[in-house]
Write an enzyme that holds these catalytic residues in place. Structure first.
Site, PDB file in Angstrom:
ATOM      1  N   LYS A  30     -41.701 -17.425 -28.349  1.00 52.90           N
ATOM      2  CA  LYS A  30     -40.454 -18.279 -27.709  1.00 52.90           C
ATOM      3  C   LYS A  30     -39.909 -18.937 -27.712  1.00 52.90           C
ATOM      4  CE  LYS A  30     -43.419 -17.962 -23.184  1.00 52.90           C
ATOM      5  NZ  LYS A  30     -43.395 -17.207 -22.091  1.00 52.90           N
ATOM      6  N   ASN A  36     -39.393 -14.875 -16.085  1.00 49.89           N
ATOM      7  CA  ASN A  36     -40.630 -15.556 -16.442  1.00 49.89           C
ATOM      8  C   ASN A  36     -42.341 -14.615 -17.090  1.00 49.89           C
ATOM      9  OD1 ASN A  36     -42.664 -17.491 -15.524  1.00 49.89           O
ATOM     10  ND2 ASN A  36     -43.437 -15.725 -14.432  1.00 49.89           N
ATOM     11  N   TYR A  63     -46.546 -15.680 -30.094  1.00 47.12           N
ATOM     12  CA  TYR A  63     -46.781 -16.218 -29.202  1.00 47.12           C
ATOM     13  C   TYR A  63     -45.417 -17.500 -29.192  1.00 47.12           C
ATOM     14  CZ  TYR A  63     -46.734 -18.791 -24.259  1.00 47.12           C
ATOM     15  OH  TYR A  63     -46.548 -19.533 -22.776  1.00 47.12           O
TER      16      TYR A  63
END
Length: 250
Positions: free
Chosen positions: A161, A92, A157
């Site tokens: 991801k 996470n 980002y």
């Protein structure tokens, strides 16, 4: 009724706040012992361990930078010594750096890749041999719905991801025959410390753009983590589940 994760041991990276914290508590409520790492968030981590033990489970916390392989390995060794080997890994830990594409520096790019892709890769690698040796395990990687749709100002980002989803699918092919199920969760906008820092205007604008008319809560994402970690997730591998309030429909 037996808790679905009874007797299991879960490791959660970036576990002191937000989705990680909610998932650690949900894992404990489902019967698992929980080890978390965090980046210098000792006070919050201690309260999380207290929340885990209040639910009758064992807890462990340790500061570790997921961008550093030596610290990943140190956390894995310490968690195993404290609780036992990992049955469920929730990858996470994450961060964000907002800059227009033309202004992103090499240092910013390298840090984003290190925390997200490098950290998830080597954290999974640290627990994977033990899972294989014991005949099974679950690896759950937190991606983002922005990997599926993109967004301006956070190109790095979105890229890392998306890389997490590719990593998940590739590892699922290799790990599945060995009994290890590897899946991703791509949450939509969720109310966390990071998103609260964007201000009420951001929340109102994003909420209005979603079919459900609101952003999510961390507990709505942790429910998916519990699904993938437990008996209900036994036929998922290489999947990317996206609880996102309708932001992305696919």
């Amino acid at each position: 009724m037996t808790a679905p994760l009874q007797g299991k041991i879960a490791y959660v990276t970036g576990g002191s706040r937000g989705i990680g914290r909610a998932s650690a508590i949900a894992f404990a409520e489902a019967g698992a012992d929980v080890a978390i790492c965090h980046l210098d968030d000792e006070a919050e981590a201690r309260t999380l361990v207290q929340a885990v033990t209040a639910r009758g489970r064992r807890g462990f916390q340790m500061a570790a930078d997921m961008g550093e392989v030596a610290q990943i390995n140190a956390f894995t060794a310490a968690a195993e010594a404290a609780l036992g080997p990992c049955d469920i890994l929730l990858n996470n830990a994450g961060m964000n750096i907002r800059n227009p594409f033309g202004e992103i520096t090499e240092a910013e790019f390298d840090r984003m890749v290190a925390v997200h892709l490098k950290g998830m890769f080597f954290m999974a690698q640290a627990v994977y041999p033990g899972m294989v040796a014991r005949g099974g395990g679950r690896i759950i990687n937190i991606a983002s719905q922005l990997a599926l749709k993109g967004s301006p100002g956070i190109v790095t980002y979105c890229a890392v991801k998306a890389g997490i989803i590719g990593f998940t699918r590739a590892l699922a092919h290799e790990a599945g025959p060995r009994g290890v199920l590897v899946n991703a969760i791509a949450p939509g906008p969720v109310e966390t410390d990071l998103t609260r820092a964007r201000g009420p205007e951001w929340k109102a604008r994003i909420s209005a753009s979603l079919p459900l008319g609101r952003i999510g809560q961390p507990e709505e994402i942790s429910a998916t983590a519990v699904l993938l970690a437990g008996p209900g997730g036994s036929f998922y591998t290489g999947a990317c589940l996206s609880p996102n309030g309708g932001d992305v429909m696919h």
